[in-house]
Design a protein around this motif. Sequence first.
Motif, PDB file in Angstrom:
ATOM      1  N   ILE A   6      50.305  31.589  48.179  1.00 51.59           N
ATOM      2  CA  ILE A   6      50.055  32.899  47.561  1.00 51.59           C
ATOM      3  C   ILE A   6      51.366  33.556  47.145  1.00 51.59           C
ATOM      4  O   ILE A   6      51.478  34.111  46.051  1.00 51.59           O
ATOM      5  CB  ILE A   6      49.246  33.796  48.522  1.00 51.59           C
ATOM      6  CG1 ILE A   6      47.822  33.222  48.664  1.00 51.59           C
ATOM      7  CG2 ILE A   6      49.197  35.227  48.025  1.00 51.59           C
ATOM      8  CD1 ILE A   6      47.003  33.868  49.736  1.00 51.59           C
ATOM      9  N   LEU A   7      52.382  33.467  47.990  1.00 49.43           N
ATOM     10  CA  LEU A   7      53.664  34.077  47.653  1.00 49.43           C
ATOM     11  C   LEU A   7      54.340  33.374  46.482  1.00 49.43           C
ATOM     12  O   LEU A   7      55.058  34.010  45.706  1.00 49.43           O
ATOM     13  CB  LEU A   7      54.591  34.072  48.873  1.00 49.43           C
ATOM     14  CG  LEU A   7      54.201  35.024  49.998  1.00 49.43           C
ATOM     15  CD1 LEU A   7      55.155  34.851  51.178  1.00 49.43           C
ATOM     16  CD2 LEU A   7      54.176  36.460  49.529  1.00 49.43           C
ATOM     17  N   SER A   8      54.101  32.082  46.334  1.00 47.98           N
ATOM     18  CA  SER A   8      54.719  31.358  45.226  1.00 47.98           C
ATOM     19  C   SER A   8      54.173  31.808  43.880  1.00 47.98           C
ATOM     20  O   SER A   8      54.800  31.611  42.847  1.00 47.98           O
ATOM     21  CB  SER A   8      54.533  29.855  45.398  1.00 47.98           C
ATOM     22  OG  SER A   8      53.182  29.505  45.217  1.00 47.98           O
ATOM     23  N   LEU A   9      53.017  32.432  43.881  1.00 46.65           N
ATOM     24  CA  LEU A   9      52.432  32.919  42.629  1.00 46.65           C
ATOM     25  C   LEU A   9      53.235  34.075  42.032  1.00 46.65           C
ATOM     26  O   LEU A   9      53.110  34.368  40.847  1.00 46.65           O
ATOM     27  CB  LEU A   9      50.986  33.351  42.846  1.00 46.65           C
ATOM     28  CG  LEU A   9      50.015  32.235  43.183  1.00 46.65           C
ATOM     29  CD1 LEU A   9      48.658  32.814  43.541  1.00 46.65           C
ATOM     30  CD2 LEU A   9      49.898  31.266  42.033  1.00 46.65           C
ATOM     31  N   SER A  10      54.073  34.705  42.823  1.00 48.38           N
ATOM     32  CA  SER A  10      54.871  35.811  42.307  1.00 48.38           C
ATOM     33  C   SER A  10      55.925  35.329  41.311  1.00 48.38           C
ATOM     34  O   SER A  10      56.487  36.124  40.562  1.00 48.38           O
ATOM     35  CB  SER A  10      55.540  36.569  43.456  1.00 48.38           C
ATOM     36  OG  SER A  10      56.449  35.720  44.123  1.00 48.38           O
ATOM     37  N   ALA A  11      56.167  34.040  41.254  1.00 46.62           N
ATOM     38  CA  ALA A  11      57.155  33.481  40.325  1.00 46.62           C
ATOM     39  C   ALA A  11      56.573  33.200  38.947  1.00 46.62           C
ATOM     40  O   ALA A  11      57.247  32.653  38.088  1.00 46.62           O
ATOM     41  CB  ALA A  11      57.728  32.194  40.910  1.00 46.62           C
TER      42      ALA A  11
ATOM     43  N   LYS B  58      47.163  34.883  35.649  1.00 47.48           N
ATOM     44  CA  LYS B  58      47.526  35.288  37.010  1.00 47.48           C
ATOM     45  C   LYS B  58      46.276  35.520  37.850  1.00 47.48           C
ATOM     46  O   LYS B  58      46.215  35.103  39.008  1.00 47.48           O
ATOM     47  CB  LYS B  58      48.373  36.558  36.982  1.00 47.48           C
ATOM     48  CG  LYS B  58      49.756  36.356  36.431  1.00 47.48           C
ATOM     49  CD  LYS B  58      50.512  37.671  36.395  1.00 47.48           C
ATOM     50  CE  LYS B  58      51.827  37.543  35.669  1.00 47.48           C
ATOM     51  NZ  LYS B  58      52.541  38.822  35.578  1.00 47.48           N
ATOM     52  N   ASN B  59      45.269  36.187  37.264  1.00 50.63           N
ATOM     53  CA  ASN B  59      44.024  36.427  37.990  1.00 50.63           C
ATOM     54  C   ASN B  59      43.349  35.116  38.373  1.00 50.63           C
ATOM     55  O   ASN B  59      42.808  34.988  39.470  1.00 50.63           O
ATOM     56  CB  ASN B  59      43.070  37.273  37.145  1.00 50.63           C
ATOM     57  CG  ASN B  59      43.520  38.701  36.988  1.00 50.63           C
ATOM     58  OD1 ASN B  59      44.391  39.176  37.710  1.00 50.63           O
ATOM     59  ND2 ASN B  59      42.950  39.396  36.026  1.00 50.63           N
ATOM     60  N   THR B  60      43.392  34.143  37.471  1.00 51.34           N
ATOM     61  CA  THR B  60      42.799  32.835  37.749  1.00 51.34           C
ATOM     62  C   THR B  60      43.512  32.155  38.911  1.00 51.34           C
ATOM     63  O   THR B  60      42.874  31.625  39.822  1.00 51.34           O
ATOM     64  CB  THR B  60      42.858  31.939  36.493  1.00 51.34           C
ATOM     65  OG1 THR B  60      42.172  32.588  35.429  1.00 51.34           O
ATOM     66  CG2 THR B  60      42.242  30.580  36.753  1.00 51.34           C
ATOM     67  N   ALA B  61      44.833  32.172  38.886  1.00 42.64           N
ATOM     68  CA  ALA B  61      45.614  31.531  39.945  1.00 42.64           C
ATOM     69  C   ALA B  61      45.405  32.211  41.293  1.00 42.64           C
ATOM     70  O   ALA B  61      45.218  31.544  42.320  1.00 42.64           O
ATOM     71  CB  ALA B  61      47.095  31.533  39.573  1.00 42.64           C
ATOM     72  N   VAL B  62      45.413  33.519  41.297  1.00 45.44           N
ATOM     73  CA  VAL B  62      45.206  34.257  42.550  1.00 45.44           C
ATOM     74  C   VAL B  62      43.794  34.020  43.065  1.00 45.44           C
ATOM     75  O   VAL B  62      43.583  33.801  44.264  1.00 45.44           O
ATOM     76  CB  VAL B  62      45.492  35.764  42.360  1.00 45.44           C
ATOM     77  CG1 VAL B  62      45.046  36.557  43.565  1.00 45.44           C
ATOM     78  CG2 VAL B  62      46.972  35.979  42.100  1.00 45.44           C
ATOM     79  N   GLY B  63      42.817  34.045  42.167  1.00 48.26           N
ATOM     80  CA  GLY B  63      41.435  33.791  42.579  1.00 48.26           C
ATOM     81  C   GLY B  63      41.270  32.410  43.189  1.00 48.26           C
ATOM     82  O   GLY B  63      40.585  32.236  44.196  1.00 48.26           O
ATOM     83  N   ALA B  64      41.919  31.412  42.589  1.00 45.47           N
ATOM     84  CA  ALA B  64      41.840  30.052  43.120  1.00 45.47           C
ATOM     85  C   ALA B  64      42.500  29.952  44.499  1.00 45.47           C
ATOM     86  O   ALA B  64      41.961  29.299  45.401  1.00 45.47           O
ATOM     87  CB  ALA B  64      42.488  29.074  42.157  1.00 45.47           C
ATOM     88  N   ALA B  65      43.643  30.597  44.660  1.00 40.78           N
ATOM     89  CA  ALA B  65      44.338  30.558  45.951  1.00 40.78           C
ATOM     90  C   ALA B  65      43.521  31.241  47.043  1.00 40.78           C
ATOM     91  O   ALA B  65      43.315  30.682  48.136  1.00 40.78           O
ATOM     92  CB  ALA B  65      45.710  31.207  45.833  1.00 40.78           C
ATOM     93  N   VAL B  66      43.032  32.425  46.746  1.00 44.07           N
ATOM     94  CA  VAL B  66      42.249  33.166  47.740  1.00 44.07           C
ATOM     95  C   VAL B  66      40.935  32.442  48.026  1.00 44.07           C
ATOM     96  O   VAL B  66      40.514  32.332  49.174  1.00 44.07           O
ATOM     97  CB  VAL B  66      42.003  34.617  47.253  1.00 44.07           C
ATOM     98  CG1 VAL B  66      41.020  35.338  48.154  1.00 44.07           C
ATOM     99  CG2 VAL B  66      43.314  35.373  47.195  1.00 44.07           C
ATOM    100  N   GLY B  67      40.299  31.926  46.975  1.00 42.38           N
ATOM    101  CA  GLY B  67      39.054  31.187  47.168  1.00 42.38           C
ATOM    102  C   GLY B  67      39.249  29.929  47.990  1.00 42.38           C
ATOM    103  O   GLY B  67      38.408  29.579  48.820  1.00 42.38           O
ATOM    104  N   GLY B  68      40.356  29.236  47.769  1.00 44.24           N
ATOM    105  CA  GLY B  68      40.641  28.036  48.544  1.00 44.24           C
ATOM    106  C   GLY B  68      40.826  28.328  50.019  1.00 44.24           C
ATOM    107  O   GLY B  68      40.295  27.616  50.882  1.00 44.24           O
ATOM    108  N   VAL B  69      41.557  29.383  50.304  1.00 42.50           N
ATOM    109  CA  VAL B  69      41.762  29.777  51.708  1.00 42.50           C
ATOM    110  C   VAL B  69      40.435  30.204  52.330  1.00 42.50           C
ATOM    111  O   VAL B  69      40.081  29.785  53.434  1.00 42.50           O
ATOM    112  CB  VAL B  69      42.811  30.897  51.818  1.00 42.50           C
ATOM    113  CG1 VAL B  69      42.867  31.449  53.229  1.00 42.50           C
ATOM    114  CG2 VAL B  69      44.178  30.382  51.390  1.00 42.50           C
TER     115      VAL B  69
ATOM    116  N   GLY C  11      38.722  30.588  41.248  1.00 37.22           N
ATOM    117  CA  GLY C  11      39.395  30.502  39.951  1.00 37.22           C
ATOM    118  C   GLY C  11      38.525  31.013  38.821  1.00 37.22           C
ATOM    119  O   GLY C  11      38.991  31.734  37.933  1.00 37.22           O
ATOM    120  N   VAL C  12      37.249  30.659  38.857  1.00 38.59           N
ATOM    121  CA  VAL C  12      36.323  31.137  37.821  1.00 38.59           C
ATOM    122  C   VAL C  12      36.167  32.647  37.900  1.00 38.59           C
ATOM    123  O   VAL C  12      36.218  33.345  36.883  1.00 38.59           O
ATOM    124  CB  VAL C  12      34.951  30.437  37.945  1.00 38.59           C
ATOM    125  CG1 VAL C  12      33.917  31.092  37.047  1.00 38.59           C
ATOM    126  CG2 VAL C  12      35.082  28.960  37.614  1.00 38.59           C
TER     127      VAL C  12
END
Length: 70
Positions: free
Chosen positions: A13-18, A27-38, A59-60
Motif C-alpha cells: 500500500i505504501l509503495s502506491l504513493s510512488a 490510482k483508485n484502481t491500484a488502491v482498490g486492488a491492494a485493499v481488496g487483496g488484503v 480493482g474493479v
Amino acid sequence: MNTIKHLAAIAAILSLSACAGMSQQDKNTAVGAAVGGVAGSVLTGGSAVGAVGGAAVGGVIGNQVNKPPR
C-alpha cells in the motif's frame, strides 16, 4: 506468519504513493486492488484464492469510483 503478511500488505500500500504519473482513476484502481487483496486474504483465512479474488473485485470497484460520466 500473520505479521509477515501484514507487513507485506502495508509495504504494498505504501509503495502506491510512488505512482505520481498515474491518473486519479488509475490510482483508485491500484488502491482498490491492494485493499481488496488484503481484505480477501483476511476474510478467507490467508487463502491465495481469496486474496486474488479480493484484489480483482477491489480493482474493479476502485476503477469505477469517481469515474467521469459519459
